[in-house]
Design a protein around this motif. Structure first.
Motif, PDB file in Angstrom:
ATOM      1  N   ASP A   1      27.977  -4.360 -12.254  1.00  0.00           N
ATOM      2  CA  ASP A   1      28.064  -3.839 -10.888  1.00  0.00           C
ATOM      3  C   ASP A   1      26.887  -2.906 -10.599  1.00  0.00           C
ATOM      4  N   THR A   2      26.621  -1.985 -11.526  1.00  0.00           N
ATOM      5  CA  THR A   2      25.536  -1.021 -11.287  1.00  0.00           C
ATOM      6  C   THR A   2      24.176  -1.727 -11.298  1.00  0.00           C
ATOM      7  N   TRP A   3      23.998  -2.664 -12.213  1.00  0.00           N
ATOM      8  CA  TRP A   3      22.684  -3.301 -12.335  1.00  0.00           C
ATOM      9  C   TRP A   3      22.442  -4.379 -11.276  1.00  0.00           C
ATOM     10  N   MET A   4      23.479  -5.167 -10.989  1.00  0.00           N
ATOM     11  CA  MET A   4      23.253  -6.351 -10.151  1.00  0.00           C
ATOM     12  C   MET A   4      23.564  -6.130  -8.676  1.00  0.00           C
ATOM     13  N   LEU A   5      24.278  -5.054  -8.373  1.00  0.00           N
ATOM     14  CA  LEU A   5      24.697  -4.866  -6.986  1.00  0.00           C
ATOM     15  C   LEU A   5      24.205  -3.547  -6.392  1.00  0.00           C
ATOM     16  N   MET A   6      24.477  -2.447  -7.103  1.00  0.00           N
ATOM     17  CA  MET A   6      24.221  -1.135  -6.504  1.00  0.00           C
ATOM     18  C   MET A   6      22.734  -0.820  -6.339  1.00  0.00           C
ATOM     19  N   ILE A   7      21.916  -1.323  -7.266  1.00  0.00           N
ATOM     20  CA  ILE A   7      20.480  -0.998  -7.233  1.00  0.00           C
ATOM     21  C   ILE A   7      19.802  -1.494  -5.954  1.00  0.00           C
ATOM     22  N   GLY A   8      20.315  -2.580  -5.395  1.00  0.00           N
ATOM     23  CA  GLY A   8      19.691  -3.211  -4.228  1.00  0.00           C
ATOM     24  C   GLY A   8      19.432  -2.252  -3.070  1.00  0.00           C
ATOM     25  N   HIS A   9      20.299  -1.240  -2.896  1.00  0.00           N
ATOM     26  CA  HIS A   9      20.170  -0.337  -1.746  1.00  0.00           C
ATOM     27  C   HIS A   9      19.479   0.986  -2.089  1.00  0.00           C
ATOM     28  N   ALA A  10      18.864   1.033  -3.265  1.00  0.00           N
ATOM     29  CA  ALA A  10      18.295   2.318  -3.719  1.00  0.00           C
ATOM     30  C   ALA A  10      17.175   2.828  -2.809  1.00  0.00           C
ATOM     31  N   GLY A  11      16.511   1.934  -2.099  1.00  0.00           N
ATOM     32  CA  GLY A  11      15.359   2.318  -1.284  1.00  0.00           C
ATOM     33  C   GLY A  11      15.694   3.316  -0.182  1.00  0.00           C
ATOM     34  N   ARG A  12      16.956   3.383   0.212  1.00  0.00           N
ATOM     35  CA  ARG A  12      17.318   4.279   1.318  1.00  0.00           C
ATOM     36  C   ARG A  12      17.444   5.747   0.865  1.00  0.00           C
ATOM     37  N   TYR A  13      17.492   5.949  -0.449  1.00  0.00           N
ATOM     38  CA  TYR A  13      17.675   7.320  -0.954  1.00  0.00           C
ATOM     39  C   TYR A  13      16.414   8.158  -0.744  1.00  0.00           C
ATOM     40  N   GLY A  14      16.592   9.230  -0.049  1.00  0.00           N
ATOM     41  CA  GLY A  14      15.474  10.148   0.180  1.00  0.00           C
ATOM     42  C   GLY A  14      14.563   9.724   1.317  1.00  0.00           C
TER      43      GLY A  14
ATOM     44  N   TRP B   1      14.692  -8.338  -5.655  1.00  0.00           N
ATOM     45  CA  TRP B   1      14.282  -8.883  -4.357  1.00  0.00           C
ATOM     46  C   TRP B   1      14.910  -8.059  -3.245  1.00  0.00           C
ATOM     47  N   GLU B   2      16.225  -7.769  -3.398  1.00  0.00           N
ATOM     48  CA  GLU B   2      16.920  -6.979  -2.376  1.00  0.00           C
ATOM     49  C   GLU B   2      16.302  -5.586  -2.270  1.00  0.00           C
ATOM     50  N   TYR B   3      16.046  -4.982  -3.422  1.00  0.00           N
ATOM     51  CA  TYR B   3      15.496  -3.628  -3.409  1.00  0.00           C
ATOM     52  C   TYR B   3      14.175  -3.581  -2.630  1.00  0.00           C
ATOM     53  N   TYR B   4      13.239  -4.459  -2.998  1.00  0.00           N
ATOM     54  CA  TYR B   4      11.911  -4.406  -2.358  1.00  0.00           C
ATOM     55  C   TYR B   4      11.972  -4.870  -0.901  1.00  0.00           C
ATOM     56  N   ARG B   5      12.838  -5.842  -0.611  1.00  0.00           N
ATOM     57  CA  ARG B   5      12.945  -6.350   0.760  1.00  0.00           C
ATOM     58  C   ARG B   5      13.544  -5.280   1.687  1.00  0.00           C
ATOM     59  N   PHE B   6      14.642  -4.662   1.227  1.00  0.00           N
ATOM     60  CA  PHE B   6      15.280  -3.628   2.058  1.00  0.00           C
ATOM     61  C   PHE B   6      14.345  -2.436   2.261  1.00  0.00           C
TER      62      PHE B   6
ATOM     63  N   ASN C   1       5.803  -3.010  -0.497  1.00  0.00           N
ATOM     64  CA  ASN C   1       7.134  -3.414  -0.964  1.00  0.00           C
ATOM     65  C   ASN C   1       7.379  -4.909  -0.781  1.00  0.00           C
ATOM     66  N   TYR C   2       6.944  -5.438   0.368  1.00  0.00           N
ATOM     67  CA  TYR C   2       7.133  -6.878   0.603  1.00  0.00           C
ATOM     68  C   TYR C   2       6.352  -7.701  -0.421  1.00  0.00           C
ATOM     69  N   VAL C   3       5.120  -7.242  -0.704  1.00  0.00           N
ATOM     70  CA  VAL C   3       4.284  -7.981  -1.660  1.00  0.00           C
ATOM     71  C   VAL C   3       4.936  -7.961  -3.042  1.00  0.00           C
ATOM     72  N   LYS C   4       5.434  -6.811  -3.438  1.00  0.00           N
ATOM     73  CA  LYS C   4       6.089  -6.697  -4.747  1.00  0.00           C
ATOM     74  C   LYS C   4       7.359  -7.558  -4.784  1.00  0.00           C
ATOM     75  N   GLY C   5       8.076  -7.558  -3.671  1.00  0.00           N
ATOM     76  CA  GLY C   5       9.323  -8.326  -3.599  1.00  0.00           C
ATOM     77  C   GLY C   5       9.109  -9.827  -3.711  1.00  0.00           C
ATOM     78  N   GLU C   6       7.915 -10.291  -3.271  1.00  0.00           N
ATOM     79  CA  GLU C   6       7.624 -11.737  -3.297  1.00  0.00           C
ATOM     80  C   GLU C   6       7.793 -12.343  -4.696  1.00  0.00           C
ATOM     81  N   ARG C   7       7.516 -11.524  -5.724  1.00  0.00           N
ATOM     82  CA  ARG C   7       7.635 -12.002  -7.108  1.00  0.00           C
ATOM     83  C   ARG C   7       9.067 -12.417  -7.428  1.00  0.00           C
ATOM     84  N   TYR C   8      10.002 -11.812  -6.717  1.00  0.00           N
ATOM     85  CA  TYR C   8      11.410 -12.044  -7.055  1.00  0.00           C
ATOM     86  C   TYR C   8      12.161 -12.767  -5.935  1.00  0.00           C
TER      87      TYR C   8
END
Lengths: 496, 193
Positions: free
Chosen positions: A31-44, A445-450, A467-474
């Motif tokens: 749960d922590t690795w596959m789901l929660m990390i995706g929204h980390a970009g909004r912190y701060g 992918w979710e992390y960098y896209r969001f 972020n978009y460029v980095k996300g493209e890898r995934y």
């Protein structure tokens, strides 16, 4: 014995807490690795944050994506470490603290089930410390039992692969049931070693968890005692209820019950359902000791209601993360007959029993001298940092650093009679699992896209582009943001 | 078969009661842990004895505190003012959460009182997740954001206006707050806070 003693200090089937702890810890790590990390970009983002507690707000600096991701990675590592090494109070209390920090550092995480997971972790710290080998003996080498076990181990590996394939499509509940069905089929094929004499144990954590689940269900029922809920307006508003249950509505209309009345009845039924489930959990912890027809019936009905409620919630497509999976793991271990839980445990403990045998042999043949301890600690740190490099997310290095320091502490501070090598090996396995889970899921992918999307909305084009460029890898197939990247590049080019 | 099971259960119950009584008399039992690794699994009749009374008393104190917290925390919502902060109350999918709301935050400059309040562009100031929380009216978040606007140059007061439609389609009275930056006081001008 006082009633309190009788409720919290009586015996129950040892397979129940053992199995629940294992299922729960794996779910938590994933749960922590596959789901929660995706929204980390909004912190701060934009420098604004409000923690769940004012004192935490005053104590903590502004959370950053790196800090949040690091806390989540550590949570998962610790959960799998406990999974491998066994339920021990200190690591579990640490896990409780780290996980609680992950959601309480910001109101951005307002999922009530994350708070519930914290309560479960606190109960887990007081679970009995049963080992796989104590639940069921390891079959003698070269026997039919051992061969069957190896076949079973292969089935489990295949199932895990199937799990990840289905998980990629985001159908968590379906994968859960595929897994349950397959494990049940595997356990039916493989006879439990001693179904006639289930091991009983004590420890107040398990009954305390039962009581806590009861409180949660009863309060969720109370929350629904509201005019709008009972009238059916709220349930219709929740995502796709009218579409998912369209056939039921048509059927009800045929019986002379209009859609409004149908939704009102449907919503109202959930209230007694949840109350009965709460009562069921209160009684279930004594099922193995008291028994009787009433108990069997109550637990059976509660199990059916629990499955109906949580599978129904998944069918509605509610945004509740993996809450249903946690609740179904609870239902499987608290509400099924002990014989069924024992059988599941006998199947699921096979790898653990093999590992126990392997470690015992290793420790006999190669004693843990100080040099060997440091070498294993170094190897463990290397695996952790290797995983951090492959993960390619902010916060991965510091999380691996903290885990490595903990590994060295275990290696150097453990008493001479203790062998820290199995624990260090567990840490390495947890790190490999962390990389595999993240690599197999679309979370990067979710992390960098969001994060890119958020910067883009605020007009921060350079940061969005990075972020978009980095996300493209995934990027999964068909999800590429190449067009958007080109658009941003053109805009930035014109700006220059 | 059922008779056999009942008999086994009765035997188990009698044995566990005897063990419990024994543990009361001699408080030296194990700490709720089964037999050691390498030994054969403990049969049902040999469930570990209950913890010594002193340990149990300590455990019971923790249990009561933990349960009291779990009962009182959500009760605080119902017995207190309730309102829009539904955290720790197990009010998943509550009607309040499913209301459809829109918000507007405005600010007024000390030197430009005559021009009237100017809207704050929330999308450029906050992550969209915070805007959604502002829509849900989480008081601590609303207040902190309004106070953060007061730190901007030339802002003397900040306004927050929230309009909602209930799950039954009824329009709710608007909620309006005003923060005076000098005094630091938040005033409720309309609706329920």
């Amino acid at each position: 014995m006082s009633p309190l003693d009788r409720y919290f200090h009586s015996e129950y089937g040892a397979a129940r807490p053992y199995l629940f702890a294992k299922l729960f810890l794996v779910l938590l790590a994933l749960d922590t690795w596959m789901l929660m990390i995706g929204h980390a970009g909004r912190y701060g983002a934009t420098g604004f944050n409000v923690a769940h507690f004012a004192w935490l707000d005053a104590m903590l600096p502004l959370p950053t994506p790196g800090f949040y991701v690091g806390v989540l990675l550590l949570t998962g590592l610790l959960a799998l470490f406990v999974f491998f090494t066994g339920v021990r109070r200190l690591p579990l209390l640490l896990l409780f603290a780290v996980y609680t920090l992950s959601w309480s550092m910001s109101m951005l995480d307002s999922y009530q089930h994350h708070y519930f997971v914290s309560l479960i972790l606190l109960c887990l710290a007081f679970f009995p410390q049963t080992r796989a080998g104590e639940l069921h003996p390891r079959p003698t080498s070269g026997t039919e039992g051992e061969r069957a076990g190896h076949v079973y181990a292969l089935i489990v590996v295949a199932l895990v692969a199937v799990f990840f394939v289905i998980e990629k499509e985001g159908r968590v509940w379906r994968s859960f049931f595929v897994l349950c069905f397959a494990v049940a089929a595997a356990s039916a094929l493989r006879r439990a070693p001693r179904p006639d004499a289930p091991l009983l144990t004590r420890g107040f954590g398990f009954p305390l968890l039962g009581a806590s689940v009861a409180i949660v269900y009863i309060y969720t029922a109370i929350a629904k005692m509201d005019e709008n809920w009972v009238a059916g307006h709220t349930i219709v508003r929740i995502s796709s209820a009218p579409v998912v249950f369209a056939d039921f509505v048509t059927w009800a209309e045929g019986q002379g019950i209009g859609p409004e009345r149908f939704w009102s009845l449907f919503a109202t039924f959930v209230i007694p359902q949840e109350i009965l489930m709460g009562v069921g959990y209160l009684f279930a912890v004594h099922r193995d000791r008291v028994g009787g027809l009433f108990m069997e019936l109550l637990c059976g009905v509660t199990a059916v209601l629990a499955v109906a409620l949580h599978v129904g919630a998944e069918a509605l497509g509610l945004e509740i993360g993996w809450f249903s999976d946690y609740m179904l793991a609870l239902a499987c271990t608290f509400l099924l007959p002990l014989s069924a839980v024992e059988r599941l445990a006998s199947v699921l403990t096979w790898p653990a029993r093999l590992a126990e045998g392997f470690f015992a042999e290793w420790q006999r043949e190669s004693p843990a001298d100080p040099g060997a301890r440091v070498i294993v600690a170094l190897a463990s740190a290397a695996v952790l940092f290797g995983a951090a490099r492959l993960i390619d997310l902010p916060g991965a290095y510091w999380a691996s650093g903290v885990a490595s320091v903990a590994g060295f502490f275990m290696a150097l501070a453990s008493r001479p009679a203790q062998d820290p090598r199995p624990a260090l090996l567990s840490l390495s396995l947890a790190a490999i699992a962390m990389w595999a889970a993240i690599a197999m899921s679309p979370v990067r992918w979710e992390y960098y896209r969001f994060t890119g999307g958020d910067h883009y909305r605020r007009g921060e084009l350079q940061a969005a582009l990075e972020n978009y460029v980095k996300g493209e890898r995934y990027a999964p197939e068909g999800e590429s943001r190449r067009d958007k990247i080109e658009r941003i590049r053109r805009t930035l080019g014109r700006g220059d | 078969m059922a008779k056999k099971r009942r008999k086994a259960r009765r035997t188990r119950q009698a044995q566990s009661q005897a063990l419990a009584a024994e543990a009361e008399a001699t408080p030296t039992g194990a700490k709720g842990e089964p037999s050691a690794i390498g030994q054969a699994p403990t049969p049902a009749s040999m469930a570990p004895p209950v913890a010594p009374p002193a340990n149990r008393r300590l455990a019971n104190a923790f249990i009561l505190l933990f349960l009291a917290y779990q009962v009182l925390m959500p009760l605080r919502y119902y017995l207190g003012e309730g309102g829009y902060d539904e955290r720790f109350s197990w009010r998943m999918f509550s009607t309040l959460r499913l209301q459809r709301c829109s918000i507007a935050v405005t600010e007024q400059g000390g030197d430009s009182q005559d021009l009237g309040p100017r809207p704050v562009d929330l999308k450029s100031e906050l992550h969209v997740a915070w805007i959604n929380i502002l829509k849900r009216y989480r008081p601590a978040v609303v207040e902190k954001f309004m106070r953060s606007r007061c730190r901007q140059a030339d802002v003397s007061s900040v306004g927050y206006l929230r309009n909602c439609v209930d799950t039954d389609g009824a329009t709710l009275p608007p909620l309006e707050l005003k923060l005076d930056c000098d005094s630091g006081r938040v005033q409720t001008l309309g609706g329920e806070s």
